[in-house]
Design a protein around this motif. Structure first.
Motif, short mmCIF file in Angstrom:
data_model
loop_
_atom_site.label_atom_id
_atom_site.label_comp_id
_atom_site.label_asym_id
_atom_site.label_seq_id
_atom_site.Cartn_x
_atom_site.Cartn_y
_atom_site.Cartn_z
N GLU A 1 10.39 -102.46 -58.24
CA GLU A 1 10.11 -101.77 -56.96
C GLU A 1 10.55 -102.15 -55.60
OE1 GLU A 1 6.59 -102.60 -59.15
OE2 GLU A 1 7.94 -101.41 -60.08
N GLN A 2 10.80 -103.60 -55.78
CA GLN A 2 11.38 -103.96 -54.40
C GLN A 2 12.64 -103.32 -54.02
OE1 GLN A 2 11.65 -108.41 -54.84
NE2 GLN A 2 10.33 -108.41 -56.44
N SER A 3 13.16 -102.77 -54.70
CA SER A 3 14.71 -102.06 -54.13
C SER A 3 14.18 -101.10 -53.27
CB SER A 3 15.27 -101.28 -55.40
OG SER A 3 14.40 -100.43 -56.17
N GLY A 4 13.11 -100.17 -53.25
CA GLY A 4 12.54 -99.38 -52.36
C GLY A 4 12.17 -99.97 -50.94
N GLN A 5 11.34 -101.14 -51.35
CA GLN A 5 10.94 -101.85 -50.02
C GLN A 5 11.89 -102.61 -49.60
OE1 GLN A 5 7.83 -104.73 -51.27
NE2 GLN A 5 6.47 -102.95 -52.30
N TYR B 1 14.22 -89.46 -60.29
CA TYR B 1 15.05 -90.41 -59.59
C TYR B 1 15.50 -91.78 -60.45
CZ TYR B 1 17.12 -93.18 -55.68
OH TYR B 1 18.03 -93.70 -54.82
N ALA B 2 14.36 -92.20 -61.24
CA ALA B 2 14.80 -93.28 -62.01
C ALA B 2 15.63 -92.89 -62.91
CB ALA B 2 13.61 -93.64 -62.64
N LEU B 3 15.57 -91.54 -63.89
CA LEU B 3 16.09 -91.01 -64.84
C LEU B 3 17.69 -90.81 -64.25
CD1 LEU B 3 13.35 -88.80 -66.41
CD2 LEU B 3 14.44 -90.89 -67.37
N LEU B 4 17.88 -90.53 -63.16
CA LEU B 4 19.02 -89.94 -62.66
C LEU B 4 19.97 -91.43 -62.33
CD1 LEU B 4 21.04 -87.80 -61.31
CD2 LEU B 4 20.00 -88.42 -59.12
N HIS B 5 19.28 -92.60 -61.85
CA HIS B 5 20.11 -93.63 -61.61
C HIS B 5 20.19 -94.82 -62.48
CE1 HIS B 5 19.61 -91.89 -57.34
NE2 HIS B 5 20.50 -92.80 -57.10
N ASN C 1 16.10 -99.38 -59.79
CA ASN C 1 16.83 -100.58 -60.10
C ASN C 1 17.95 -100.28 -61.06
OD1 ASN C 1 17.79 -103.39 -60.84
ND2 ASN C 1 16.21 -103.88 -61.88
N SER C 2 19.25 -100.38 -60.72
CA SER C 2 20.36 -100.03 -61.65
C SER C 2 20.87 -101.29 -62.30
CB SER C 2 21.60 -99.62 -60.72
OG SER C 2 21.92 -100.75 -59.68
N ASN C 3 20.39 -102.36 -62.05
CA ASN C 3 20.72 -103.58 -63.04
C ASN C 3 22.25 -103.95 -62.58
OD1 ASN C 3 17.97 -104.17 -64.12
ND2 ASN C 3 18.61 -102.85 -65.59
N THR C 4 22.65 -103.52 -61.48
CA THR C 4 24.18 -103.83 -61.49
C THR C 4 24.15 -104.96 -60.69
OG1 THR C 4 24.36 -102.56 -59.47
CG2 THR C 4 24.86 -101.56 -61.56
N GLN C 5 23.44 -105.22 -59.67
CA GLN C 5 23.59 -106.33 -58.79
C GLN C 5 22.48 -107.58 -59.10
OE1 GLN C 5 23.68 -104.81 -55.00
NE2 GLN C 5 25.98 -104.91 -54.88
N ASN C 6 21.20 -106.89 -59.33
CA ASN C 6 19.96 -107.99 -59.42
C ASN C 6 19.12 -107.34 -60.24
OD1 ASN C 6 17.69 -109.69 -58.94
ND2 ASN C 6 18.21 -110.01 -56.62
N LYS C 7 18.77 -107.94 -61.40
CA LYS C 7 17.77 -107.26 -62.30
C LYS C 7 16.26 -107.24 -61.71
CE LYS C 7 16.97 -111.01 -65.51
NZ LYS C 7 16.58 -111.60 -66.96
N LEU C 8 16.06 -108.29 -60.75
CA LEU C 8 14.86 -108.35 -60.13
C LEU C 8 14.26 -107.29 -59.35
CD1 LEU C 8 15.00 -112.35 -59.48
CD2 LEU C 8 14.25 -111.12 -61.59
N LEU C 9 15.25 -106.47 -59.03
CA LEU C 9 15.02 -105.40 -57.94
C LEU C 9 14.20 -104.42 -58.67
CD1 LEU C 9 17.94 -105.68 -55.57
CD2 LEU C 9 15.76 -106.74 -55.46
#
Length: 216
Positions: A65-69, A27-31, A55-63
């Motif tokens: 593992e938090q992106s999943g949560q 999933y990480a390699l795909l995104h 984390n795609s870094n498109t909106q917030n580089k701080l996301l």
């Protein structure tokens, strides 16, 4: 989307952890193969994925593992609009799988969220030695620092397991972070007597074959 959508075909805990780590890495390699931090949140009582994150870094580089949560809180909102005491997801039944050891920021969020297990692939140290900025505080230290009011020991902290599919995750980070291995990086690695580390990584993790994906 990933090598496998579920891990229902395995029942041994070691095999389950390895299966979900492969999915997280794919999933990480795909995104975002340039920053292959992938995460899954899995209900380990049902052996089902609750949500994905990368984390795609498109909106917030701080996301990290938090992106999943955050996605889980969107998919499973509190039925009473009280996420503090009545979340829509029973976090005590969730395992966080992440390709990289959670930084202190993400480790803290897992504690506050009440995740019961955290499983990762690459260590903070290895990610840093691959060339990327890291806070040199491991998740064990963060978990050990968790206290309830009046300094009471917090026994609700997550169970920790690192090094699951470590080579595959290390390979992904080593190749992804090659752009950060500057002359300053190499000079510092020489000063730290870490040249053998670079030689070992270059020998074992050829980036011409990156990314390496294994079917499950």
């Amino acid at each position: 989307m990933t090598a496998a959508q579920t891990c229902h075909h395995v029942d041994d805990q070691v095999d389950i952890d390895e299966c979900y780590m492969k999915i997280a890495l794919d999933y990480a390699l795909l995104h975002n193969s340039g920053f292959p931090f992938g995460a899954l949140i899995v209900d380990h009582t049902k052996n089902d994925i609750s949500c994905y994150g990368a984390n795609s870094n498109t909106q917030n580089k701080l996301l990290h593992e938090q992106s999943g949560q955050l996605r889980c809180t969107q998919l499973y909102p509190s039925p009473t609009n009280d996420d503090m005491t009545n979340p829509g997801l029973d976090w005590s039944k969730q395992t966080l799988y992440t390709t990289g050891e959670p930084c202190p920021m993400c480790a803290s969020q897992s504690i506050y969220r009440g995740v019961s297990r955290v499983v990762w692939g690459s260590s903070i140290s290895d990610i840093n030695k691959s060339g990327r900025q890291q806070l040199a505080i491991n998740i064990e230290e963060v978990v050990a620092s968790a206290k309830l009011g009046a300094g009471i020991e917090d026994n609700r902290v997550p169970e920790l397991l690192g090094g699951v599919h470590k080579d595959e995750c290390d390979h992904a980070f080593w190749c992804a972070f090659s752009v950060f291995r500057t002359k300053e990086y190499h000079d510092a690695m020489i000063m730290n007597n870490d040249t053998e580390y670079i030689q070992d990584r270059n020998a074992r993790f050829p980036c011409v074959s990156f990314p390496v994906r294994q079917q499950v």
